[in-house]
Design an enzyme around this catalytic site. Structure first.
Site, PDB file in Angstrom:
ATOM      1  N   HIS A 206      -7.610  -3.366   9.411  1.00  0.00           N
ATOM      2  CA  HIS A 206      -8.857  -4.038   9.048  1.00  0.00           C
ATOM      3  C   HIS A 206      -9.739  -4.211  10.293  1.00  0.00           C
ATOM      4  O   HIS A 206      -9.943  -5.334  10.761  1.00  0.00           O
ATOM      5  CB  HIS A 206      -8.560  -5.429   8.451  1.00  0.00           C
ATOM      6  CG  HIS A 206      -7.664  -5.432   7.240  1.00  0.00           C
ATOM      7  ND1 HIS A 206      -7.023  -6.568   6.768  1.00  0.00           N
ATOM      8  CD2 HIS A 206      -7.320  -4.446   6.385  1.00  0.00           C
ATOM      9  CE1 HIS A 206      -6.326  -6.272   5.686  1.00  0.00           C
ATOM     10  NE2 HIS A 206      -6.465  -4.991   5.430  1.00  0.00           N
TER      11      HIS A 206
ATOM     12  N   GLU B  47       0.823  -1.211   0.000  1.00  0.00           N
ATOM     13  CA  GLU B  47       0.000   0.000   0.000  1.00  0.00           C
ATOM     14  C   GLU B  47       0.861   1.267   0.000  1.00  0.00           C
ATOM     15  O   GLU B  47       0.369   2.357   0.292  1.00  0.00           O
ATOM     16  CB  GLU B  47      -0.956   0.022   1.210  1.00  0.00           C
ATOM     17  CG  GLU B  47      -1.941  -1.128   1.295  1.00  0.00           C
ATOM     18  CD  GLU B  47      -3.063  -1.074   0.239  1.00  0.00           C
ATOM     19  OE1 GLU B  47      -3.056  -0.167  -0.606  1.00  0.00           O
ATOM     20  OE2 GLU B  47      -3.932  -1.971   0.293  1.00  0.00           O
TER      21      GLU B  47
ATOM     22  N   HIS C  42     -12.916  -3.343   2.891  1.00  0.00           N
ATOM     23  CA  HIS C  42     -11.475  -3.607   3.031  1.00  0.00           C
ATOM     24  C   HIS C  42     -10.953  -3.190   4.407  1.00  0.00           C
ATOM     25  O   HIS C  42     -10.501  -4.036   5.173  1.00  0.00           O
ATOM     26  CB  HIS C  42     -10.715  -2.901   1.897  1.00  0.00           C
ATOM     27  CG  HIS C  42      -9.233  -3.142   1.931  1.00  0.00           C
ATOM     28  ND1 HIS C  42      -8.389  -2.826   0.903  1.00  0.00           N
ATOM     29  CD2 HIS C  42      -8.418  -3.664   2.887  1.00  0.00           C
ATOM     30  CE1 HIS C  42      -7.154  -3.155   1.204  1.00  0.00           C
ATOM     31  NE2 HIS C  42      -7.145  -3.655   2.409  1.00  0.00           N
TER      32      HIS C  42
ATOM     33  N   HIS D  26      -3.064   1.893   8.002  1.00  0.00           N
ATOM     34  CA  HIS D  26      -4.140   1.145   7.352  1.00  0.00           C
ATOM     35  C   HIS D  26      -4.336  -0.142   8.139  1.00  0.00           C
ATOM     36  O   HIS D  26      -3.371  -0.847   8.432  1.00  0.00           O
ATOM     37  CB  HIS D  26      -3.767   0.835   5.898  1.00  0.00           C
ATOM     38  CG  HIS D  26      -4.610  -0.250   5.293  1.00  0.00           C
ATOM     39  ND1 HIS D  26      -5.989  -0.161   5.232  1.00  0.00           N
ATOM     40  CD2 HIS D  26      -4.290  -1.458   4.778  1.00  0.00           C
ATOM     41  CE1 HIS D  26      -6.455  -1.264   4.685  1.00  0.00           C
ATOM     42  NE2 HIS D  26      -5.451  -2.078   4.403  1.00  0.00           N
TER      43      HIS D  26
HETATM   44  P1  13P Z   1       1.085  -5.512   2.995  1.00  0.00           P
HETATM   45  O1  13P Z   1       1.488  -6.806   3.668  1.00  0.00           O
HETATM   46  O2  13P Z   1       1.723  -5.389   1.617  1.00  0.00           O
HETATM   47  O3  13P Z   1       1.365  -4.331   3.877  1.00  0.00           O
HETATM   48  O4  13P Z   1      -0.479  -5.564   2.696  1.00  0.00           O
HETATM   49  C1  13P Z   1      -1.436  -5.705   3.717  1.00  0.00           C
HETATM   50  C2  13P Z   1      -2.742  -5.076   3.398  1.00  0.00           C
HETATM   51  O5  13P Z   1      -3.553  -4.902   4.283  1.00  0.00           O
HETATM   52  C3  13P Z   1      -3.039  -4.659   2.002  1.00  0.00           C
HETATM   53  O6  13P Z   1      -4.183  -3.872   1.929  1.00  0.00           O
HETATM   54 ZN    ZN Z   2      -5.551  -4.034   3.695  1.00  0.00          ZN
END
Ligand code: 13P
Ligand code: ZN
Length: 269
Positions: free
Chosen positions: A144, A119, A214, A142
């Protein structure tokens, strides 16, 4: 083995904050496998010795030209690395990168040749945007978070400010600590420049954005505060879901109570 953090307590402190937050993300169940990523602009901690450090891997394209990032340095989670590992061994699961003078490539300078997160286009585009507007925000996150992502599967919550108003109304602190609310970003391919561009557009009005189906993307002065904003919003989502699980639609704070809060704490409208 020597580390870029040796004898640099201020830089070490920032990386340790990243490690602490990475642990929280895992404990909360927001970071399955390699889920989520963190970048922190560490340019203010860079000295001449760091500037002289050679690249330890060939320069790689960012995928965009980001003029405000000239001479900037970032600590980045590695792609495919786990938050629970970043928590214990930050310099083996993340790396320090330098933006090259063409502002279109980066090179890894320490400690290990760990390739940054997939990302990176979104993270670096956001840092470029923040520097451009003279912001003191240095961290982007970022992750989840289960309940917020679940909400993003419902069309009603994807309408402008519907989720924000609902989450603010669950508990007074949410508006106090997340006064700019939650921006909504329609689904885009993970890691794409399109996702980066939509994220920047929403970050003009919000500190936290919800990537449909996401995750979330949050910015703040440091990584702990970025985590706090997401945590506060997700707590409200949990309260909403708890009420629904008890079999009722929660009333939420009234418009009058929200107005009173906004005035008492001098919050934006
Ligand atoms: P990375 O392992 O490349 O950081 O990706 C994790 C992710 O949440 C992608 O949206
Ligand atoms: Zn992600």
């Amino acid at each position: 083995m020597s580390s870029i953090l040796d004898n640099r307590p201020a830089l070490e402190r920032e990386v340790n904050k990243v490690a602490e937050v990475a642990g929280y993300l895992w404990q909360k169940g927001w970071a399955e496998r390699n889920g989520g990523n963190i970048t922190v602009n560490i340019t203010e901690y860079v000295d001449d010795a760091i500037r002289a450090m050679p690249a330890i891997a060939p320069a790689a394209p960012i995928g965009a030209t980001l003029p405000n990032l000239k001479g900037c340095y970032f600590f980045c989670k590695g792609t495919n690395k786990r938050m629970r590992d970043l928590a214990r061994w930050p310099m083996e699961n993340g790396s320090v990168i330098r933006i090259t003078d063409d502002c279109a490539h980066y090179e890894i300078i320490a400690d290990n040749p760990v390739r940054p997160t997939s990302e990176l286009p979104s993270h670096l585009a956001v840092h470029d945007y923040l520097i451009g507007k003279g912001s003191n925000y240095k961290a982007s996150l970022h992750t989840h978070p289960i309940e917020l992502v679940a909400m993003s599967h419902c069309k009603k919550f994807l309408e402008k400010d519907v989720a924000t108003r609902l989450l603010w109304s669950m508990i007074p602190e949410t508006k106090a600590f997340c006064p700019r609310g939650l921006g909504i970003i329609p689904y885009q391919l993970p890691g794409s420049n399109e996702l980066a561009q939509s994220t920047i557009r929403e970050l003009g009005d919000y500190d936290v954005t919800l990537w449909e189906k996401h995750g979330v993307f949050a910015i703040e002065e440091d990584i702990m505060q970025a985590f706090d904003q997401v945590d506060v919003l997700n707590k409200s989502a949990l309260i909403y879901i708890a009420a629904k699980n008890m079999g009722f639609e929660p009333d939420g704070m009234s418009d009058e109570q929200m107005r009173e809060m906004t005035i008492a704490f001098n919050l934006p409208k």
